[in-house]
Design an enzyme around this catalytic site. Structure first.
Site, mmCIF file in Angstrom:
data_model
loop_
_atom_site.group_PDB
_atom_site.id
_atom_site.type_symbol
_atom_site.label_atom_id
_atom_site.label_comp_id
_atom_site.label_asym_id
_atom_site.label_seq_id
_atom_site.Cartn_x
_atom_site.Cartn_y
_atom_site.Cartn_z
ATOM 1 N N SER A 79 15.732 20.039 -15.169
ATOM 2 C CA SER A 79 14.417 20.641 -15.425
ATOM 3 C C SER A 79 15.050 22.182 -15.787
ATOM 4 O O SER A 79 16.196 22.707 -15.390
ATOM 5 C CB SER A 79 13.986 21.092 -13.876
ATOM 6 O OG SER A 79 13.131 22.174 -13.799
ATOM 7 N N HIS A 135 0.704 -1.342 0.132
ATOM 8 C CA HIS A 135 -0.060 -0.102 -0.005
ATOM 9 C C HIS A 135 0.789 1.253 -0.021
ATOM 10 O O HIS A 135 0.405 2.259 0.383
ATOM 11 C CB HIS A 135 -0.792 -0.188 1.109
ATOM 12 C CG HIS A 135 -1.787 -1.269 1.508
ATOM 13 N ND1 HIS A 135 -2.803 -1.546 0.673
ATOM 14 C CD2 HIS A 135 -1.322 -2.236 2.242
ATOM 15 C CE1 HIS A 135 -3.194 -2.926 1.114
ATOM 16 N NE2 HIS A 135 -2.371 -3.240 2.239
#
Length: 503
Positions: free
Chosen positions: A308, A178
């Site tokens: 970036s 999870h």
């Protein structure tokens, strides 16, 4: 040398297309070009779906048909055969385009174009055949050759990740369920989860490739009526014609029954295994992206690579993101042949044509790209053991509580009393982590509590991460030896090829 393409690029495979997007001429920038070819796919796979290969294959199929018909007694001369052989690659694409514009029929346009350069053979080209003789049989050849390009790439990915799994077979790492911290596993065992799916994909691709058959020589509705007429009702000669042409095309078997086309369920089978491969690649690259966020593992990052345009410090998992993006596209393509197969009327309708030109090529081109990119990733994965160790130290104290309780009981303690004391200390440590942003200090609290004095000397042993990974290292060794490595045997002579990314 690739016999089907005439290229020798497998030993120097690259992910860039045949024309680099960094070196496009004026004509290329004025119209849309699929980035699958112009930006990403290998030259080999781009050629496999090229017009050059397609129409050369048509001509070879016409040649095979004439050769087989001649061998079975039809009045076809050796000169006609030689003329066809000499002009297989001599294609006037401009003439073919003009003929197709005039005739509105691609196959007949190429019959006329081939006949133009083979005047003596013109009367016997396409004798007894229908358009699907060249169209469908060529598709099957291209699908087969596409698998032959993908399979070694998939084998190389398995080989690289197998090496990675072996290297890190016993390096403990935090497991996640999870996406929450769970019991420890090892870096190598996690890689084996990826490998298990890839091994399934390899077997599926091999099966789909080996189950492909040839459409063969079947005529307009699959009854072979035209060929039965050519051979004056001789059924044995018609069957032998089918067998001869099938063998010439490199297939062991042809479909015994077809309509005008081979069953479009075949396309469903082919794209199903490619879509399943896409799901595997997406899962692997998603895991890599998540691990990159945790700074535990990174894909290759070149010295001058920019992550970036705004944030110079960023190291984005660009390759894995590309794989996920294209894998999603690959998975969606299965809907196209499913719908096509479901709406074919009787022996054939032509609404299966235009869309197949797109989805079959795109499936193989996309699979080619994601496998090449994943191989590049797997050849340069970087693991950061210190980061992994630090994360383990943050979570392991909570996981070790059961072991601590057992040790206390063995030392004469009461299980319930010990459980309560650890519960209180665990909540205090959790508050430090969650409310104060501090480190997990549960073990310090246990060391400071006189109640636990009987096992203070055992704490280091009780907290050894390797004691929490179970049989993960042994599972890695067994899996690699018994399942992964044996699958690579047919591809040993192609395992040394490295993949470089242009983009």
């Amino acid at each position: 040398m690739d016999a089907s393409s005439g290229l020798s690029g497998e030993s120097a495979a690259r992910v860039a297309g045949s024309v680099s997007p960094l070196a496009q001429g004026p004509e290329e920038v004025l119209r849309y070009r699929s980035p699958l070819v112009s930006r990403y796919a290998s030259r080999e796979m781009a050629f496999n779906f090229s017009d050059s290969k397609k129409f050369q294959t048509w001509r070879r199929l016409w040649l095979y048909l004439a050769q087989a018909q001649r061998s079975l007694g039809l009045p076809i001369s050796e000169e006609q055969i030689q003329e066809m052989e000499a002009n297989v690659e001599n294609i006037d694409f401009r003439m073919a385009a003009e003929e197709e514009k005039r005739l509105r029929h691609d196959v007949m346009a190429h019959v006329h174009t081939f006949a133009h350069c083979c005047p003596r053979a013109a009367p016997i080209i396409h004798l007894g055949a229908t358009s699907c003789y060249v169209g469908d049989n060529t598709d099957l050849i291209v699908l087969r050759d596409g698998f032959d390009l993908l399979l070694p790439k998939l084998a190389r990915v398995i080989g690289r990740l197998a090496d990675f799994a072996e290297q890190y077979a016993d390096l403990p790492t935090l497991g996640f369920t999870h996406y929450q911290p769970a019991q420890l596993t090892t870096v190598g065992k996690r890689a084996c989860l990826w490998l298990q799916d890839l091994c399934m994909d390899l077997r599926n691709l091999e099966r789909a490739r080996n189950e492909l058959r040839f459409r063969g020589v079947k005529g307009t509705t699959g009854t072979q009526a035209s060929f039965l007429q050519l051979f004056d009702g001789d059924h044995d000669k018609v069957e032998e014609l089918d067998r001869l042409v099938t063998n010439m095309a490199g297939f062991k078997r042809a479909y015994i029954v077809t309509g005008q086309t081979y069953s479009r369920k075949v396309d469903v089978e082919v794209l199903s295994v490619l879509a399943s491969l896409g799901a595997t690649v997406h899962k692997i690259c998603t895991d890599i992206r998540l691990l990159a966020n945790l700074k535990e593992l990174e894909e290759p990052f070149e010295k001058e690579q920019i992550g970036s345009s705004a944030m110079p410090y960023k190291r984005n998992p660009m390759r894995s993101e590309r794989c996920c993006s294209l894998a999603r596209h690959l998975m969606t393509l299965i809907m196209n042949p499913l719908q096509t197969a479901s709406v074919q009327w009787f022996e054939r309708t032509l609404d299966d044509s235009a869309n197949r030109r797109v989805c079959l090529a795109e499936a193989f081109l996309t699979a080619d790209i994601v496998l090449s990119t994943l191989q590049n990733i797997s050849e340069g994965l970087v693991v950061y053991p210190k980061v992994i160790e630090r994360r383990i130290r943050q979570e392991l104290p909570f996981m070790a509580t059961e072991n601590i309780i057992m040790a206390m009981v063995k030392a004469g303690g009461n299980r319930q009393d010990c459980h309560e004391r650890i519960r209180v200390l665990s909540q205090q440590a959790a508050a430090v982590v969650k409310q104060e942003g501090g480190d997990n200090d549960l073990i310090c609290r246990i060391r400071s509590d006189p109640y636990f004095a009987p096992i203070h000397g055992q704490l280091e042993q009780l907290l050894d991460p390797k004691s929490f990974v179970g049989r993960a290292p042994q599972q890695v060794v067994k899996f690699l030896k018994e399942e992964a490595i044996p699958l690579l045997t047919p591809y040993q002579n192609k395992m040394d090829v490295k993949i470089e990314l242009d983009l």
